[in-house]
Design an enzyme around this catalytic site. Structure first.
Site, mmCIF file in Angstrom:
data_model
loop_
_atom_site.group_PDB
_atom_site.id
_atom_site.type_symbol
_atom_site.label_atom_id
_atom_site.label_comp_id
_atom_site.label_asym_id
_atom_site.label_seq_id
_atom_site.Cartn_x
_atom_site.Cartn_y
_atom_site.Cartn_z
ATOM 1 C CE LYS A 201 -13.670 -1.596 -0.026
ATOM 2 N NZ LYS A 201 -14.303 -0.969 -1.388
ATOM 3 C CD GLU A 274 1.051 1.678 -6.075
ATOM 4 O OE1 GLU A 274 -0.216 2.258 -7.083
ATOM 5 O OE2 GLU A 274 1.582 0.981 -5.964
ATOM 6 C CG LEU A 275 -1.186 6.519 -0.054
ATOM 7 C CD1 LEU A 275 -1.097 7.661 1.239
ATOM 8 C CD2 LEU A 275 -2.116 5.800 0.445
ATOM 9 C CB CYS A 308 -1.177 4.495 -8.522
ATOM 10 S SG CYS A 308 0.021 4.179 -8.951
ATOM 11 C CD GLU A 406 -3.262 11.051 -7.670
ATOM 12 O OE1 GLU A 406 -2.699 9.918 -9.040
ATOM 13 O OE2 GLU A 406 -4.213 10.675 -7.278
#
Length: 537
Positions: A201, A274-275, A308, A406
């Site tokens: 997706k 992965e954030l 990121c 962030e």
């Protein structure tokens, strides 16, 4: 939209790049959209994506629902069995052909990346580099990573133990909008070469890029059924993907990542996440200031900070802070903003109104609470509706949101430190731990400081590309920045199940040859002492 509309520096907004003639309509044609979107598993409904450069619609895209996700997994499972039966080297050859096709046809994908994300072309090319490097690495190294490995058996010579690597099955892959080529194709390649199928997706904002990648990989030899794509709202389609997957790969926010982790754990399937990040750059007192300033520009403003691994906290030794800040600000103010489908602009657009709102809120709140704008600090609607100047803030301190949240935009906060212990403590003060950067003329010193920073990757005298591009080594986050790793052995083995096949020969694992239980126990105990003396593991 022309190839290069008016672009301007942060300081004056003057035109700096030539005007071209290629338009978005020349790139995203009805024929291209129809061809690419045939791959989307959809039973009805549509949504549109738009280019950040102008806000104009690029394409109407099919929408998927939970039932379409189930259909996609059924198709993927059928295709996966035959794909997994192919020899590893034959699967790897697909990646090597894909590598060549990507490099040969990069103008096509660069146009799509730019139109869907609003990036400058050089930053879009980072994705081409990343995908090609991953394709080459796993195309050449997959057979070594996946080959059966012999281990010392419980009884050497008598026990033969072999470790096999079997594919997970069908991977559910949820990809973000910010690096739509690299984080769709690049993350999928090791899963494919390990023998898996994927139901992906991608974010609807950048779906054309992912669909183009799928088409090119099929041209390279991937069976069509092995890569299924569904589109739709994250809260609707995302949980359905996780609910059917044998393994989950997710890149996105920490908040959503926690939800994905919980859903995967409930089904006892693994996940790579992965954030977020609030990445730190440390400029030590002996750093080369010109190189560090140039590195800070790359680290803070690549892809308009929507990366990121971007630097959002910049710690500078107090003895050099003023001079470093002057050089950094001069370079930042000279950056050229632009909407062009050509090289020349230094920074592009934010991707959405939501991103622009976050950037604006962080800067305005910081200034209202006492921070100083050293460079930038303004939206630039004269260039495009979602442009914001690359911005340097000084005097940032809690409780300003930009201090800890962030931003994911072209904003960096500068802080001063007195010694390396303080610098490391400040770098480690965030719950995030994705990427960091250390600048010094002494490589040994830089590596020693880097080893004390709690982040999955730490670059010495580079912002992020050195670690990220070294694809034989793992990359990922600590703390609130995620779980698991991409790249290297971990980046492919996570998509496999380890299976041990142990064959016993001559004597069984129990009393034999007339030994009673006590005699057998003495023989085994003595043998274990001998094995330790021989240092056999």
């Amino acid at each position: 939209m022309t190839d290069t509309q008016d672009t301007g520096t942060v300081a004056d907004g003057n035109p700096v790049a030539p005007t071209g003639t290629r338009t978005a309509a020349d790139v995203v044609t009805p024929e291209l959209v129809a061809r690419l979107t045939r791959a989307v598993v959809s039973s009805g409904g549509s949504t549109a994506n738009h280019t950040p450069f102008t806000g104009h619609k690029l394409a109407d895209l099919p929408e998927s629902g939970p039932e379409d996700v189930a259909t996609a997994f059924e198709r993927a499972r059928r295709a996966q069995r035959a794909w997994a039966a192919e020899p590893v080297r034959r699967r790897a050859a697909v990646l090597l052909r894909f590598h060549d096709l990507v490099l040969a046809r990069q103008p096509e994908i660069l146009d799509l990346i730019q139109l869907e994300t609003g990036k400058a072309r050089l930053h879009a090319h980072e994705e081409v580099q990343a995908v090609a490097v991953v394709a080459r690495h796993y195309g050449l190294a997959a057979a070594s990573y996946l080959r059966p490995k012999a281990h010392t058996g419980v009884l050497p010579v008598l026990t033969k133990a072999t470790e096999l690597r079997l594919p997970k099955g069908v991977v559910g892959h949820i990809a973000p909008w910010n690096y739509p080529f690299e984080l769709s194709a690049g993350d999928a390649l090791p899963a494919f070469v390990a023998g898996n199928a994927i139901v992906m997706k991608p974010d609807t904002k950048t779906a054309l890029t992912a669909l183009w990648a799928r088409e090119l990989l099929i041209e390279a030899g991937l069976p069509e059924g092995v890569w299924q794509i569904v589109l739709g709202e994250g809260p609707v389609v995302g949980p359905a993907v996780v609910a059917h997957a044998d393994y989950v790969s997710f890149t996105g926010s920490t908040r959503t990542g926690r939800e994905v982790a919980q859903a995967a754990a409930a089904r006892l399937v693994g996940a790579t996440l992965e954030l977020g990040g609030k990445n730190a750059m440390l400029v030590l007192r002996d750093a080369d200031l010109d190189k560090a300033a140039a590195g800070a520009v790359r680290g803070c403003f690549s892809s308009a900070g929507q990366l990121c691994m971007a630097i959002e906290r910049l710690y500078v030794h107090s003895s050099i802070a003023d001079e470093f800040l002057r050089r950094f600000a001069d370079r930042t103010k000279a950056l050229r903003l632009g909407t062009g489908l050509a090289y020349g602009a230094d920074m592009g657009s934010l991707v959405s109104q939501q991103q622009l709102d976050t950037v604006t809120r962080h800067v305005e709140e910081a200034v209202a609470k006492g921070a100083t704008v050293v460079a930038g600090g303004r939206p630039r609607p004269d260039v495009g509706p979602l442009f914001y100047e690359p911005t340097i803030l000084d005097g940032v301190q809690p409780p300003m949101a930009v201090c800890t949240e962030e931003t994911f935009g072209p904003v960096v906060s500068v802080y001063r430190f007195e010694d390396e212990d303080e610098a490391v403590r400040l770098a480690n003060s965030s719950p995030y731990g994705l990427n960091a950067s250390v600048w010094t003329r002494d490589g040994r010193r830089g590596r020693a400081v880097a080893a004390r920073v709690r982040a999955g990757t730490v670059n010495v005298n580079e912002a992020y590309a050195a670690a990220y591009g070294s694809v034989g080594a793992p990359m990922g986050g600590m703390g609130a920045s995620g779980l698991g790793r991409r790249h290297g052995a971990e980046g492919i083995l996570k998509y496999t199940e380890a299976q041990t096949v142990a064959q016993q020969r001559i004597m069984p694992m129990g009393p034999a040859f007339g030994l009673d239980d006590e005699q057998y126990a003495r023989v085994i105990s003595g043998g274990m002492r001998v094995l330790k003396a021989l240092r056999l593991r």
